[in-house]
Every structure is written in C-alpha cells, then in structure tokens.
Design a protein around this motif. Sequence first.
Motif, mmCIF file in Angstrom:
data_model
loop_
_atom_site.group_PDB
_atom_site.id
_atom_site.type_symbol
_atom_site.label_atom_id
_atom_site.label_comp_id
_atom_site.label_asym_id
_atom_site.label_seq_id
_atom_site.Cartn_x
_atom_site.Cartn_y
_atom_site.Cartn_z
ATOM 1 N N SER A 118 0.995 -1.256 0.044
ATOM 2 C CA SER A 118 -0.034 0.013 -0.007
ATOM 3 C C SER A 118 0.752 1.291 0.040
ATOM 4 N N PHE A 119 1.807 1.215 0.624
ATOM 5 C CA PHE A 119 2.754 2.571 0.576
ATOM 6 C C PHE A 119 3.637 2.714 -0.439
ATOM 7 N N ILE A 120 4.095 1.784 -1.294
ATOM 8 C CA ILE A 120 4.496 2.003 -2.587
ATOM 9 C C ILE A 120 3.736 2.520 -3.630
ATOM 10 N N SER A 121 3.778 3.744 -4.329
ATOM 11 C CA SER A 121 3.270 4.302 -5.358
ATOM 12 C C SER A 121 4.099 5.063 -6.530
ATOM 13 N N GLU A 122 3.428 5.383 -7.387
ATOM 14 C CA GLU A 122 4.017 5.689 -8.848
ATOM 15 C C GLU A 122 5.007 6.939 -8.339
ATOM 16 N N ALA A 123 4.865 7.747 -7.225
ATOM 17 C CA ALA A 123 5.716 8.844 -7.012
ATOM 18 C C ALA A 123 7.293 8.454 -6.626
ATOM 19 N N LEU A 124 7.304 7.210 -6.081
ATOM 20 C CA LEU A 124 8.682 6.662 -5.665
ATOM 21 C C LEU A 124 9.420 5.971 -6.703
ATOM 22 N N VAL A 125 8.912 5.813 -8.062
ATOM 23 C CA VAL A 125 9.628 5.219 -9.147
ATOM 24 C C VAL A 125 10.851 6.209 -9.394
ATOM 25 N N ALA A 126 10.827 7.589 -9.439
ATOM 26 C CA ALA A 126 11.831 8.249 -9.958
ATOM 27 C C ALA A 126 12.872 8.130 -8.710
ATOM 28 N N PRO A 127 12.632 8.498 -7.595
ATOM 29 C CA PRO A 127 13.735 8.564 -6.197
ATOM 30 C C PRO A 127 14.247 7.142 -6.384
ATOM 31 N N ALA A 128 13.565 5.940 -6.217
ATOM 32 C CA ALA A 128 14.111 4.576 -6.328
ATOM 33 C C ALA A 128 15.284 4.380 -7.488
ATOM 34 N N SER A 129 14.716 4.889 -8.590
ATOM 35 C CA SER A 129 15.630 4.617 -9.892
ATOM 36 C C SER A 129 16.791 5.359 -9.584
ATOM 37 N N PHE A 130 16.926 6.625 -9.078
ATOM 38 C CA PHE A 130 18.133 7.593 -8.649
ATOM 39 C C PHE A 130 18.946 6.748 -7.619
ATOM 40 N N ILE A 131 18.338 6.030 -6.602
ATOM 41 C CA ILE A 131 19.074 5.459 -5.681
ATOM 42 C C ILE A 131 19.790 3.997 -6.281
ATOM 43 N N GLY A 132 19.068 3.425 -7.014
ATOM 44 C CA GLY A 132 19.682 2.089 -7.740
ATOM 45 C C GLY A 132 20.736 2.629 -8.781
ATOM 46 N N ALA A 133 20.515 3.694 -9.318
ATOM 47 C CA ALA A 133 21.442 4.224 -10.317
ATOM 48 C C ALA A 133 22.841 4.712 -9.473
ATOM 49 N N LEU A 134 22.775 5.311 -8.345
ATOM 50 C CA LEU A 134 23.773 5.742 -7.479
ATOM 51 C C LEU A 134 24.519 4.538 -6.926
ATOM 52 N N LEU A 135 23.721 3.789 -6.327
ATOM 53 C CA LEU A 135 24.361 2.437 -5.815
ATOM 54 C C LEU A 135 25.412 1.719 -6.682
ATOM 55 N N ALA A 136 24.664 1.758 -7.866
ATOM 56 C CA ALA A 136 25.386 0.777 -8.922
ATOM 57 C C ALA A 136 26.750 1.534 -9.587
ATOM 58 N N THR A 137 26.426 2.989 -9.621
ATOM 59 C CA THR A 137 27.719 3.799 -10.065
ATOM 60 C C THR A 137 28.749 3.966 -9.070
ATOM 61 N N GLY A 138 28.473 3.960 -7.837
ATOM 62 C CA GLY A 138 29.462 3.904 -6.745
ATOM 63 C C GLY A 138 30.244 2.623 -6.669
ATOM 64 N N LEU A 139 29.306 1.499 -6.824
ATOM 65 C CA LEU A 139 30.052 0.147 -6.845
ATOM 66 C C LEU A 139 30.919 -0.277 -7.998
#
Length: 341
Positions: A118-139
């Motif tokens: 219930s607490f996951i919505s469309e608004a979280l796609v962009a922030p989640a995508s950024f966090i995933g890209a940041l973790l991958a780039t750093g690694l």
Amino acid sequence: MVNANARSWMLLTSVMLLLLAWGSLSSGPVGWEWKMPIMWLLPESLTSHINELHVQVVTQIRLPRLVLGLLVGMALAVCGVATQSLCRNPLADPSLMGVTGGAAVAAIAVIAFSAQVSFISEALVAPASFIGALLATGLIYRLASHCGQIHITTLLLVGVAVNAIAFALIGVFSFFADDSALRLMTYWQMGSLGGASWRAMQYGAPLVLLSIVLLALRRKQINALMLGEVEAKHLGVNIKQLKTEIVFLVALGVGGAVAMVGMIGFVGLVVPHIARLLVGPDLRVMLPLSMLLGASVLVLADWLARLVVAPSELPIGIITALLGSPFFIYHLIKQKRGLHA
C-alpha cells in the motif's frame, strides 16, 4: 573562444533539431499536418480545417513526448560525456557499465510491488531509480578503479557482472508481479516515450534537469580532470570532490531518465564520440554539442519508432540498440588494432 568550425556544427545541429521537432509535432497516427506547430501564428483561413481533436493530440500527447525526448536525450548525452571523462575512456557508458541496470532494478521493484504494497506508489519510481543508479555507479567505480586509474577491461567486466545481476533481479520481480505490472515492465525494459504526459514527468524531470545543469556548470573542472589528476590539482581542482559530484550527478540524470522512459542504451556512448570527432575534446564546446546531438538522436529515434510500424510503435530502445551496437563493435575492433600496433 568557440572556433568557426564548432559554431558551424552547433548551428547545423540546432537547425536539424528544430526540423526533427517540427516533424515530431506534425506527424502521427492522427495524420500529417505541417501547420500544427505554428497554427497559433497563422491566419484562421489556413487553419480552419484543424479540429479540436488535432489540437488535443498535439498539446497533450505529441508535445509532452517531444519535451521528454529532448530532456532524456540531453541527459543521456551529458551523463555519457561525464562518465567517459571520469574514466578517461571513450568506451565508458552508463548503459554498458550497469548504471542503467541498477536504476532499472529499483524502478521495476517499485512497479512490481506497487499493486501489492500500500505505501509504494508511482511517486517513488523516480527516487528509487536514482538510488539504484547511485548504488550501481558507486560500486562500479570502486571496483574498476585502482590507484586512481580506471582500466577499461575491468570496467566492462564489472559492467557485465552488474548488468547480469540486474537482469536476474528483474526476472525475480517479474515472477512476483501481476499481469498488468508484468506487461508494463516488459515494455518498459525496452524503453519508450509512449507514456509521456505532463503528469508523468513531474517526478523524473526535475532530477534530469538538475543533472544536466550541474554537470554543464562543471564542464571546465571536468575538462581539467581529462588532462590527468596531477594537472587538475595544479589547476586548483578538488579531485576527490569532483569525482564524487560526477558519480552523484550521473546517477541523478540516469535515474531520472530511466524512471520516465525505461532502459535506453548506447546514446551516452555514441553521441559524445560523434561530438568529439566533430569539434574535438574540449568540453566547453563538445558538451553543448553533445546535448544537441543527444536530443536530436532521441527525437529521431522516437519519430522512427512511431512511423516504421504505424499505427503501432516500436520500443525506442530497439532502435538505439540497432544504431549503437555496430558502433560499439567497431570501436572495440579499432581499439584492439591500436593495442596490437
């Protein structure tokens, strides 16, 4: 100072982009009408045959699609330039390195579980995508760097490994997703501007714009970094801070782009190389030209995606991959010959 050759290419690319934008706004399944982009400037006698449906199609479908293509094309090109400058290698690219895959994993996780949690919505796609890209780039940067140097072989191998992990996780999320989410995920993995709307851009567009502007403002420092870390230090550049900023801003741009259009590869690889061949490696002119070329390539690819199988459309990622893969193979062969020589 911008030389005459660079000014000529900038002007030519700007004209080409305007023509592509005109064609994108004028054509589609509803029909071709060249007057549509400037109908408000023409007398009513020339536009009386244009009905309200055409106006709605242009303002609510084609125009947001064009704006999204411009934003994402510029962002992917700028992030490609920044990544190649950071690694000091023309084969470095966010999609090949696994940055796009990292962003995709996080975004697809949100899409897959949004209907079940219930607490996951469309608004979280962009922030989640950024966090995933940041973790991958750093690694990737941490694993591929040794004594401040990036080895291209290690970089590509790490990218292959990260992409493999990303697609494995995407497969796991696909297994647990419902039918509606699965259809969206499948189409989204191939990249498309088909879901463009003013509302859909409100979350990802600010991230992309911020990345483009901040990377462009740092083009002089990045220019110095390309000369070598010792030379850049002598010029007063804080190397450690600059590298951290590049990693963060590339993740921001790629994450925002992936959140809005899905996985589109090879733009960040091909476009900077073409710009470098045309005007040289100086980022003061190469970066703006890359932005124009990136926007042009994506608008052209989207236009072709709509026209080739009209009234349906191809995923835009297929077209960019067909255009970019031969270039990547050619560049690898060229580099291999250089090593043998």
